[in-house]
Design a protein around this motif. Structure first.
Motif, PDB file in Angstrom:
ATOM      1  N   ARG A 198       1.039   1.620  -1.110  1.00 11.26           N
ATOM      2  CA  ARG A 198       1.877   0.858  -0.186  1.00 11.26           C
ATOM      3  C   ARG A 198       1.018   0.252   0.932  1.00 11.26           C
ATOM      4  N   SER A 199       0.066   1.008   1.451  1.00  9.99           N
ATOM      5  CA  SER A 199      -0.825   0.502   2.500  1.00  9.99           C
ATOM      6  C   SER A 199      -1.602  -0.718   2.006  1.00  9.99           C
ATOM      7  N   TRP A 200      -2.114  -0.633   0.790  1.00  6.17           N
ATOM      8  CA  TRP A 200      -2.873  -1.738   0.213  1.00  6.17           C
ATOM      9  C   TRP A 200      -1.990  -2.989   0.121  1.00  6.17           C
ATOM     10  N   ARG A 201      -0.771  -2.781  -0.372  1.00  4.42           N
ATOM     11  CA  ARG A 201       0.168  -3.907  -0.526  1.00  4.42           C
ATOM     12  C   ARG A 201       0.529  -4.503   0.840  1.00  4.42           C
ATOM     13  N   GLU A 202       0.821  -3.656   1.815  1.00  8.06           N
ATOM     14  CA  GLU A 202       1.188  -4.140   3.149  1.00  8.06           C
ATOM     15  C   GLU A 202       0.030  -4.868   3.824  1.00  8.06           C
ATOM     16  N   ALA A 203      -1.186  -4.440   3.570  1.00  6.67           N
ATOM     17  CA  ALA A 203      -2.356  -5.061   4.189  1.00  6.67           C
ATOM     18  C   ALA A 203      -2.551  -6.498   3.728  1.00  6.67           C
ATOM     19  N   GLN A 204      -2.017  -6.843   2.576  1.00  8.21           N
ATOM     20  CA  GLN A 204      -2.146  -8.224   2.089  1.00  8.21           C
ATOM     21  C   GLN A 204      -1.503  -9.221   3.038  1.00  8.21           C
ATOM     22  N   ALA A 205      -0.508  -8.790   3.799  1.00 11.91           N
ATOM     23  CA  ALA A 205       0.189  -9.685   4.727  1.00 11.91           C
ATOM     24  C   ALA A 205      -0.562  -9.859   6.046  1.00 11.91           C
ATOM     25  N   LEU A 206      -1.625  -9.073   6.249  1.00  6.81           N
ATOM     26  CA  LEU A 206      -2.385  -9.142   7.495  1.00  6.81           C
ATOM     27  C   LEU A 206      -3.532 -10.146   7.370  1.00  6.81           C
ATOM     28  N   ASP A 207      -3.887 -10.756   8.488  1.00  2.00           N
ATOM     29  CA  ASP A 207      -4.985 -11.729   8.493  1.00  2.00           C
ATOM     30  C   ASP A 207      -6.312 -11.045   8.790  1.00  2.00           C
ATOM     31  N   GLY A 208      -7.380 -11.615   8.260  1.00  2.00           N
ATOM     32  CA  GLY A 208      -8.727 -11.154   8.558  1.00  2.00           C
ATOM     33  C   GLY A 208      -9.038  -9.798   7.965  1.00  2.00           C
ATOM     34  N   PRO A 209     -10.126  -9.192   8.449  1.00  3.14           N
ATOM     35  CA  PRO A 209     -10.493  -7.879   7.918  1.00  3.14           C
ATOM     36  C   PRO A 209      -9.473  -6.812   8.307  1.00  3.14           C
ATOM     37  N   VAL A 210      -9.228  -5.899   7.380  1.00  5.03           N
ATOM     38  CA  VAL A 210      -8.307  -4.787   7.608  1.00  5.03           C
ATOM     39  C   VAL A 210      -9.076  -3.499   7.329  1.00  5.03           C
ATOM     40  N   LEU A 211      -8.960  -2.538   8.234  1.00  6.85           N
ATOM     41  CA  LEU A 211      -9.591  -1.236   8.056  1.00  6.85           C
ATOM     42  C   LEU A 211      -8.593  -0.267   7.441  1.00  6.85           C
ATOM     43  N   PHE A 212      -9.086   0.583   6.572  1.00  4.99           N
ATOM     44  CA  PHE A 212      -8.273   1.609   5.935  1.00  4.99           C
ATOM     45  C   PHE A 212      -8.863   2.971   6.254  1.00  4.99           C
ATOM     46  N   ASP A 213      -8.046   3.863   6.789  1.00  4.33           N
ATOM     47  CA  ASP A 213      -8.449   5.249   7.002  1.00  4.33           C
ATOM     48  C   ASP A 213      -8.192   5.958   5.674  1.00  4.33           C
ATOM     49  N   ARG A 214      -9.172   5.885   4.802  1.00  2.11           N
ATOM     50  CA  ARG A 214      -9.135   6.353   3.417  1.00  2.11           C
ATOM     51  C   ARG A 214      -8.455   5.321   2.520  1.00  2.11           C
ATOM     52  N   GLY A 215      -8.577   5.517   1.211  1.00  3.16           N
ATOM     53  CA  GLY A 215      -7.990   4.588   0.253  1.00  3.16           C
ATOM     54  C   GLY A 215      -7.635   5.296  -1.039  1.00  3.16           C
ATOM     55  N   ILE A 216      -7.234   4.537  -2.026  1.00  8.85           N
ATOM     56  CA  ILE A 216      -6.814   5.096  -3.319  1.00  8.85           C
ATOM     57  C   ILE A 216      -7.898   5.986  -3.944  1.00  8.85           C
ATOM     58  N   PRO A 217      -9.184   5.596  -3.909  1.00  6.48           N
ATOM     59  CA  PRO A 217     -10.195   6.481  -4.499  1.00  6.48           C
ATOM     60  C   PRO A 217     -10.278   7.860  -3.840  1.00  6.48           C
ATOM     61  N   ASP A 218      -9.826   7.973  -2.587  1.00  7.55           N
ATOM     62  CA  ASP A 218      -9.804   9.287  -1.944  1.00  7.55           C
ATOM     63  C   ASP A 218      -8.881  10.249  -2.693  1.00  7.55           C
ATOM     64  N   VAL A 219      -7.825   9.721  -3.284  1.00  6.64           N
ATOM     65  CA  VAL A 219      -6.904  10.568  -4.051  1.00  6.64           C
ATOM     66  C   VAL A 219      -7.647  11.152  -5.257  1.00  6.64           C
ATOM     67  N   ILE A 220      -8.463  10.342  -5.892  1.00  6.68           N
ATOM     68  CA  ILE A 220      -9.263  10.822  -7.031  1.00  6.68           C
ATOM     69  C   ILE A 220     -10.222  11.915  -6.566  1.00  6.68           C
ATOM     70  N   GLY A 221     -10.898  11.686  -5.446  1.00  7.16           N
ATOM     71  CA  GLY A 221     -11.794  12.704  -4.900  1.00  7.16           C
ATOM     72  C   GLY A 221     -11.048  13.990  -4.592  1.00  7.16           C
ATOM     73  N   TYR A 222      -9.862  13.861  -4.017  1.00  2.00           N
ATOM     74  CA  TYR A 222      -9.057  15.036  -3.681  1.00  2.00           C
ATOM     75  C   TYR A 222      -8.647  15.794  -4.944  1.00  2.00           C
ATOM     76  N   LEU A 223      -8.206  15.067  -5.960  1.00  3.95           N
ATOM     77  CA  LEU A 223      -7.803  15.718  -7.213  1.00  3.95           C
ATOM     78  C   LEU A 223      -8.984  16.459  -7.836  1.00  3.95           C
TER      79      LEU A 223
END
Length: 177
Positions: free
Chosen positions: A68-93
């Motif tokens: 959802r964060s990734w999808r919502e970020a598409q509506a934002l302009d310029g660079p967007v920072l993410f405090d973790r991302g989808i690959p973090d879920v893989i690392g956690y698993l």
């Protein structure tokens, strides 16, 4: 791949969120970390999708949050920072010894971020536990290594943050995006 989506990851207590908040104060849009919010919500409602009671359910909620964060970020302009991302879920698993579903792997391949990922290395001098961060320093370091492996396996280049003040780390990130 969305080159304007910049991940900051690492183990717990390594200063990720502090530097993201500093950059947000400078006007950078950001997507907050899933983990803490999920833990707070689950505790508030008496839910069981917590890392210490049901890691698989917790990971599912994290995946949904990050997508959802990734999808919502598409509506934002310029660079967007993410405090973790989808690959973090893989690392956690992986860290939790749980299987990684095809859907989770597909999400990581379909929803891409900038190739260079900022990673906060373990930093014992600033590490602290709290109500949501129950990991030990050793677990935080293991999380760091799990994130390096997850992102590297997905073709990302890891860019370590310097062990420096929040302001210096923010300056480093600005210079590298």
């Amino acid at each position: 791949m969305t080159e304007r989506f910049h991940i900051v990851t690492g183990g717990p207590g390594s200063g990720k969120t502090s530097v993201i908040e500093a950059l947000a104060a400078q006007g950078f849009p950001y997507m907050p970390e899933a983990g803490r919010a999920i833990i707070k919500d689950q505790v508030d409602i008496g839910g069981l999708a917590l890392p210490w009671s049901n890691s698989a359910a917790y990971a599912e909620l994290m995946l949904g949050w990050e997508m959802r964060s990734w999808r919502e970020a598409q509506a934002l302009d310029g660079p967007v920072l993410f405090d973790r991302g989808i690959p973090d879920v893989i690392g956690y698993l992986r860290l939790s010894g749980l299987p990684i579903s095809e859907a989770t792997m597909r999400a990581a391949h379909v929803r891409r971020y900038a190739r260079r990922v900022f990673i906060a290395p373990p930093w014992p001098a600033i590490f602290m536990q709290d109500a949501q961060r129950k990991q030990t320093e050793a677990e935080a370091e293991a999380t760091y290594h799990a994130m390096v492996a997850a992102y590297t396996d997905l073709g990302y280049e890891m860019v370590p943050l310097p062990l420096a003040s929040v302001a210096e780390r923010a300056k480093f990130i600005r210079a590298n995006i």
